[in-house]
Design an enzyme around this catalytic site. Structure first.
Site, PDB file in Angstrom:
ATOM      1  N   CYS A 136       0.840  -1.204   0.000  1.00 11.14           N
ATOM      2  CA  CYS A 136       0.000   0.000   0.000  1.00 11.14           C
ATOM      3  C   CYS A 136       0.875   1.254   0.000  1.00 11.14           C
ATOM      4  CB  CYS A 136      -0.940   0.001   1.206  1.00 11.14           C
ATOM      5  SG  CYS A 136      -2.333  -1.147   1.041  1.00 11.14           S
TER       6      CYS A 136
ATOM      7  N   HIS B 214      -6.483  -2.827  -0.999  1.00  8.24           N
ATOM      8  CA  HIS B 214      -5.827  -3.849  -0.174  1.00  8.24           C
ATOM      9  C   HIS B 214      -6.722  -5.065   0.041  1.00  8.24           C
ATOM     10  CE1 HIS B 214      -2.969  -5.419   2.792  1.00  8.24           C
ATOM     11  NE2 HIS B 214      -4.065  -5.984   3.287  1.00  8.24           N
TER      12      HIS B 214
ATOM     13  N   ASN C 270       1.510 -16.472  -4.293  1.00  7.38           N
ATOM     14  CA  ASN C 270       1.765 -17.239  -3.076  1.00  7.38           C
ATOM     15  C   ASN C 270       0.698 -16.887  -2.043  1.00  7.38           C
ATOM     16  OD1 ASN C 270       4.111 -18.405  -4.137  1.00  7.38           O
ATOM     17  ND2 ASN C 270       5.378 -16.683  -3.474  1.00  7.38           N
TER      18      ASN C 270
ATOM     19  N   HIS D 233      -0.656 -10.355  -4.359  1.00  8.68           N
ATOM     20  CA  HIS D 233       0.174  -9.957  -5.495  1.00  8.68           C
ATOM     21  C   HIS D 233       0.417 -11.151  -6.396  1.00  8.68           C
ATOM     22  CE1 HIS D 233       2.758 -11.120  -2.104  1.00  8.68           C
ATOM     23  NE2 HIS D 233       3.587 -11.625  -3.006  1.00  8.68           N
TER      24      HIS D 233
HETATM   25  P1  DGP Z   1       5.914 -13.301  -1.733  1.00 11.42           P
HETATM   26  O1  DGP Z   1       7.029 -14.104  -1.200  1.00 11.42           O
HETATM   27  O2  DGP Z   1       5.055 -14.052  -2.717  1.00 11.42           O
HETATM   28  O3  DGP Z   1       5.102 -12.633  -0.649  1.00 11.42           O
HETATM   29  O4  DGP Z   1       6.584 -12.154  -2.588  1.00 11.42           O
HETATM   30  C1  DGP Z   1       6.903 -10.894  -2.095  1.00 11.42           C
HETATM   31  C2  DGP Z   1       7.865 -10.290  -3.065  1.00 11.42           C
HETATM   32  O5  DGP Z   1       7.963  -8.916  -2.780  1.00 11.42           O
HETATM   33  C3  DGP Z   1       9.271 -10.872  -2.992  1.00 11.42           C
HETATM   34  O6  DGP Z   1       9.581 -11.526  -4.219  1.00 11.42           O
HETATM   35  C4  DGP Z   1      10.170  -9.662  -2.789  1.00 11.42           C
HETATM   36  C5  DGP Z   1       9.260  -8.495  -3.079  1.00 11.42           C
HETATM   37  N1  DGP Z   1       9.509  -7.324  -2.261  1.00 11.42           N
HETATM   38  C6  DGP Z   1       9.563  -7.275  -0.901  1.00 11.42           C
HETATM   39  N2  DGP Z   1       9.775  -6.024  -0.491  1.00 11.42           N
HETATM   40  C7  DGP Z   1       9.855  -5.258  -1.630  1.00 11.42           C
HETATM   41  C8  DGP Z   1      10.073  -3.867  -1.863  1.00 11.42           C
HETATM   42  O7  DGP Z   1      10.226  -3.045  -0.959  1.00 11.42           O
HETATM   43  N3  DGP Z   1      10.111  -3.466  -3.156  1.00 11.42           N
HETATM   44  C9  DGP Z   1       9.940  -4.342  -4.201  1.00 11.42           C
HETATM   45  N4  DGP Z   1      10.011  -3.841  -5.437  1.00 11.42           N
HETATM   46  N5  DGP Z   1       9.724  -5.652  -4.006  1.00 11.42           N
HETATM   47  C10 DGP Z   1       9.689  -6.096  -2.745  1.00 11.42           C
END
Ligand code: DGP
Length: 112
Positions: free
Chosen positions: A6, A45, A85, A98
């Protein structure tokens, strides 16, 4: 609400945006697992796909309507993979639904 994604949508945390419309935001994953690795999220959200109901299913539909546009914006013309996931066993680390869009190479057949 203290939600990382968010805050990204609100521009409070920077991100590499690849696509945005009224309902959906797409940005590059910070830890890419393929040459193209983009996260596609609803602006509204919702914790995960497991929370979807008849009333909120449109949030997933809006993401899926945007996917081809995100893929084209990323130059993906030969296919890609979409993964979401869910929860602890699904290794969901960010509790804002996501969809990982992965591509840019021939992906492994094995998914788990
Ligand atoms: P999941 O494991 O399915 O919840 O994927 C979360 C994803 O989010 C993981 O691949 C890394 C990504 N991620 C986490 N924090 C950030 C962030 O601050 N910026 C970006 N661009 N991606 C992020």
């Amino acid at each position: 609400m203290d939600c990382l994604f968010c805050k990204i949508i609100a521009g409070e945390i920077p991100s590499a945006k690849v696509y945005e419309d009224e309902y959906v935001y797409a940005f590059r994953d910070i830890h890419p697992q393929a040459p193209v690795h983009v996260l596609v999220i609803p602006k509204t959200h919702i914790d995960s796909a497991d929370c979807l109901t008849e009333e909120t299913a449109h949030l997933a539909a809006e993401v899926f309507a945007a996917l081809p546009k995100v893929a084209r914006a990323c130059g993906l013309v030969n296919g890609y993979r979409v993964i979401t996931n869910v929860g602890e066993d699904g290794c969901q680390s960010v509790r804002h639904m996501h969809f990982h869009l992965l591509g840019g190479k021939k992906l492994p057949e094995q998914m788990s």
